[in-house]
Write an enzyme that holds these catalytic residues in place. Sequence first.
Site, short mmCIF file in Angstrom:
data_model
loop_
_atom_site.label_atom_id
_atom_site.label_comp_id
_atom_site.label_asym_id
_atom_site.label_seq_id
_atom_site.Cartn_x
_atom_site.Cartn_y
_atom_site.Cartn_z
N GLY A 170 0.84 -1.19 0.00
CA GLY A 170 0.00 0.00 0.00
C GLY A 170 0.87 1.24 0.00
O GLY A 170 0.49 2.29 0.52
N VAL B 273 -1.06 6.79 3.97
CA VAL B 273 -0.34 6.26 5.13
C VAL B 273 0.89 5.48 4.67
O VAL B 273 1.98 5.61 5.23
CB VAL B 273 -1.24 5.38 6.00
CG1 VAL B 273 -0.46 4.84 7.19
CG2 VAL B 273 -2.45 6.17 6.50
N GLU C 200 8.49 -1.62 -2.27
CA GLU C 200 7.27 -0.82 -2.18
C GLU C 200 6.25 -1.45 -3.12
O GLU C 200 6.47 -1.50 -4.33
CB GLU C 200 7.53 0.63 -2.56
CG GLU C 200 8.49 1.34 -1.62
CD GLU C 200 8.72 2.79 -2.02
OE1 GLU C 200 7.80 3.61 -1.89
OE2 GLU C 200 9.84 3.09 -2.49
N THR D 8 -7.59 -1.95 8.39
CA THR D 8 -8.72 -2.23 9.26
C THR D 8 -9.64 -3.28 8.65
O THR D 8 -9.34 -3.86 7.61
CB THR D 8 -9.51 -0.95 9.56
OG1 THR D 8 -9.94 -0.36 8.31
CG2 THR D 8 -8.65 0.06 10.30
N ALA E 272 -2.77 -3.77 14.54
CA ALA E 272 -3.11 -2.68 15.45
C ALA E 272 -4.18 -1.80 14.83
O ALA E 272 -4.03 -1.36 13.69
CB ALA E 272 -1.87 -1.84 15.78
N ASN F 15 -4.78 1.13 15.61
CA ASN F 15 -4.26 2.49 15.52
C ASN F 15 -2.79 2.49 15.97
O ASN F 15 -2.47 1.88 17.00
CB ASN F 15 -5.07 3.45 16.39
CG ASN F 15 -4.92 4.89 15.98
OD1 ASN F 15 -3.81 5.37 15.76
ND2 ASN F 15 -6.03 5.60 15.86
N HIS G 247 -13.77 10.51 11.22
CA HIS G 247 -12.77 10.22 10.18
C HIS G 247 -13.14 10.92 8.87
O HIS G 247 -14.26 11.37 8.69
CB HIS G 247 -12.65 8.72 9.94
CG HIS G 247 -11.81 8.00 10.93
ND1 HIS G 247 -12.30 7.59 12.16
CD2 HIS G 247 -10.50 7.63 10.92
CE1 HIS G 247 -11.34 6.99 12.85
NE2 HIS G 247 -10.24 7.01 12.11
N LYS H 176 -12.85 6.81 4.30
CA LYS H 176 -12.63 5.61 5.11
C LYS H 176 -13.68 4.56 4.74
O LYS H 176 -14.87 4.87 4.61
CB LYS H 176 -12.70 5.94 6.60
CG LYS H 176 -12.32 4.78 7.50
CD LYS H 176 -12.14 5.24 8.93
CE LYS H 176 -11.84 4.07 9.87
NZ LYS H 176 -10.65 3.31 9.45
N GLY I 94 -11.75 0.58 13.57
CA GLY I 94 -11.20 -0.46 14.42
C GLY I 94 -10.76 0.07 15.77
O GLY I 94 -10.87 -0.62 16.79
N THR I 95 -10.26 1.30 15.79
CA THR I 95 -9.86 1.92 17.05
C THR I 95 -11.05 2.06 17.98
O THR I 95 -10.98 1.76 19.18
CB THR I 95 -9.24 3.31 16.80
OG1 THR I 95 -8.11 3.15 15.95
CG2 THR I 95 -8.81 3.95 18.10
#
Length: 247
Positions: A8, A13, A32, A78, A103, A105, A133, A137, A143-144
């Site tokens: 990605g 991000v 990459e 996510t 994770a 976040n 957000h 998204k 997810g957080t």
Amino acid sequence: MIKVGVLGAAGRVGSAVAAGVNKADDLELVAEVSAGDSLQVLLDKDVDVIVDFTTPAAVMGNLDFCINNGIHCVVGTTGFDDERYQQVRDWCAANEGVGVLVAPNFAISAVLTMAFARQAAPYFESAEVVEYHHPNKLDAPSGTAVKTAQGIADARREAGLGEMPDATEQALDGSRGANVDGVHVHAVRMQGMVAHEEIVFGTTEQSLTIRQDSYGRESFVPGVLTGVREVASHPGLTIGLDKYLGL
């Protein structure tokens, strides 16, 4: 040197993570990967750890390939649920020594917010989560927010608290948000936002609001790099960066 591949890498991000890896003295960005690229490059470049910031539709295929080829994985994508987590555990069980960190976040402030929310939960009758957000998204709630709500619910159960007071009898569909283990979670999608969360607690004549704001994607980079450096020391599946931070 840890050889890193970013999946990605063309995303907002992913590109920030790639830049962060390039600046680190102990990490080397060797691959990459963007949508449509072959994952074979990860093997050709002898990648030690991948960072995945792709999409919920792509991430499981990426993890299948990487785990089964002995590559450690740091995942910020996510869309994970219990079924997906179990699949990752199964892949890890068949490939001992491979570490996977998923994770919700990677911003240190967000990780601390989740920890603080769990600490506060036993002292309040009511708690609700609101996350904000950008409108691009793909999942809601985030997810957080889900992990925050689950942590609050766990802390309430451990403290012997019952259901939260709520006398609502009539409501439009969705007006009380999603119900995550008894904690209401509200998702806002708005132009100008990046990633933000509020947890509101209430009890007799007092309230507490914990708020976290990420204003740009670079806020996630220090946490991601911590994951990259530590994942090989944590074989199997780890959910949440807090485990690496001793929280």
